[in-house]
Design an enzyme around this catalytic site. Sequence first.
Site, PDB file in Angstrom:
ATOM      1  N   LYS A   1      27.152   5.858  37.107  1.00 37.99           N
ATOM      2  CA  LYS A   1      27.097   7.262  37.556  1.00 37.99           C
ATOM      3  C   LYS A   1      25.762   7.526  38.279  1.00 37.99           C
ATOM      4  O   LYS A   1      25.716   8.232  39.285  1.00 37.99           O
ATOM      5  CB  LYS A   1      27.245   8.216  36.366  1.00 37.99           C
ATOM      6  CG  LYS A   1      28.614   8.169  35.685  1.00 37.99           C
ATOM      7  CD  LYS A   1      29.711   8.772  36.534  1.00 37.99           C
ATOM      8  CE  LYS A   1      31.054   8.773  35.827  1.00 37.99           C
ATOM      9  NZ  LYS A   1      32.183   9.122  36.665  1.00 37.99           N
TER      10      LYS A   1
ATOM     11  N   TYR B   1      28.195   2.148  31.923  1.00 37.11           N
ATOM     12  CA  TYR B   1      28.956   3.308  32.419  1.00 37.11           C
ATOM     13  C   TYR B   1      28.005   4.352  33.016  1.00 37.11           C
ATOM     14  O   TYR B   1      28.162   4.798  34.155  1.00 37.11           O
ATOM     15  CB  TYR B   1      29.790   3.913  31.279  1.00 37.11           C
ATOM     16  CG  TYR B   1      30.341   5.285  31.584  1.00 37.11           C
ATOM     17  CD1 TYR B   1      31.278   5.477  32.591  1.00 37.11           C
ATOM     18  CD2 TYR B   1      29.901   6.420  30.867  1.00 37.11           C
ATOM     19  CE1 TYR B   1      31.769   6.752  32.882  1.00 37.11           C
ATOM     20  CE2 TYR B   1      30.388   7.681  31.142  1.00 37.11           C
ATOM     21  CZ  TYR B   1      31.321   7.839  32.144  1.00 37.11           C
ATOM     22  OH  TYR B   1      31.800   9.092  32.437  1.00 37.11           O
TER      23      TYR B   1
ATOM     24  N   SER C   1      28.143  12.658  34.831  1.00 37.66           N
ATOM     25  CA  SER C   1      28.194  12.803  33.372  1.00 37.66           C
ATOM     26  C   SER C   1      26.812  13.046  32.773  1.00 37.66           C
ATOM     27  O   SER C   1      25.808  12.511  33.260  1.00 37.66           O
ATOM     28  CB  SER C   1      28.775  11.511  32.791  1.00 37.66           C
ATOM     29  OG  SER C   1      28.601  11.490  31.399  1.00 37.66           O
TER      30      SER C   1
END
Length: 348
Positions: free
Chosen positions: A162, A158, A134
């Site tokens: 990643k 989050y 992302s």
Amino acid sequence: MRVLLTGGSGFIGSHIALLLLERGIDVVILDSFTNSSPNVINRINTYLDNKYLKYKLEIINGDIRDKKTLDKIFFDSIKAHKSIDIVIHLAGLKSVSESVVNPLLYWDVNVLGTLNLLLSMKEYECFSLVFSSSATIYGLSDLVPMAEDHNISPINPYGKTKVAIESMFYDLCNSNINLWKICSLRYFNPVGAHPSGLIGEDPIGIPNNLFPFLTQVAIGRQKTLKIFGDDWDTEDGSGIRDYIHIIDLAEGHLASIDYLNSIDSCLEFINLGSGKGYSVFQIINQFESSTGCQIPFSIESRRDGDVAKCYADISKAKTLLGWSPKRSLEEICLDGWNWQMKNPNGYS
Ligand code: NAD
Ligand code: UDP
């Protein structure tokens, strides 16, 4: 070719599944359906020929944290002489706010889930992977356009998961430089829907993101769009993002598969975006003029963790994958609205 598609019943996965099947590729979807509806599979069946699909699409309801489930998929595939050639890994959790409240859940599902998957792949000698990373890993920067060598500094759990996953890929490929083939695709803002209106984005609860919120205002499920700040350092004062049509994004995965099939080994981090930035006001104006809907809005204060501008430099995807986005902002609005009109309450 046979592809294991984790998270294949989610927003992005369902569109990739359709494209893979349309290309005649066998697909095994592994999904726990924690953030998606089993109706997605019926819609895919409706779009394509059912009889044909019976042999091409397999659905496994399971969790990526359960290694036995993963091992069984690889083992059964080999036993049936239909071994998995490539994994497209999308299963995971994606809510920034939830990740702040429950970080361990995000490390468990996203990082441990991916570790499990890599262990199984290694055990069963499947070394090709396309991963859903992302643009959030670029953090609080608005040095645009952002290329892949942009500073990595995630600001929420989050995003950190990643980055951790990308580090795992780095170490793995470093340990045996001639074995693994990995494309880690850094998505910007995937929006819109399949032009058939059969599949699209169906967030649970009140949408956090601009585009699904806007289409829900248009259909009457939400009253007013709140614009998070009109005092940003941009031309009209609202935030600028890179909105990419979901089919363009899905096509980026097919291009990645072709790329992996054409080389011996690699680890590539690749931006997938439209390469263009649009402000919130531009999105509203385009949506209103394309669909004829009126979007009532109010100006609110800035949202925590937002930046003024974020859009991609997509030169690498163009040169390495031979891919480029083809669909306009107007098509994004029309396809997104078509999906919302045909499914006012999503899949339910
Ligand atoms: P989504 O929630 O619609 O799809 C994810 C799928 O994974 C869902 O069907 C869910 O049920 C499944 N899943 C969740 N936990 C699982 C588990 N433990 N085991 C098996 N399946 C599980 O999300 P999406 O928008 O399709 O995103 C897919 C991937 O792309 C995610 O990894 C997300 O982080 C990443 N991504 C999404 C965006 C975006 O804006 N949508 C942007 C950048 C990256
Ligand atoms: N935004 C907004 N109202 C909303 C949701 C988002 O004004 O209800 C703005 C947000 O501040 C940002 C842009 O729209 O400038 C895109 O936000 P989104 O959450 O869709 O994507 P992200 O910021 O995660 O890239």
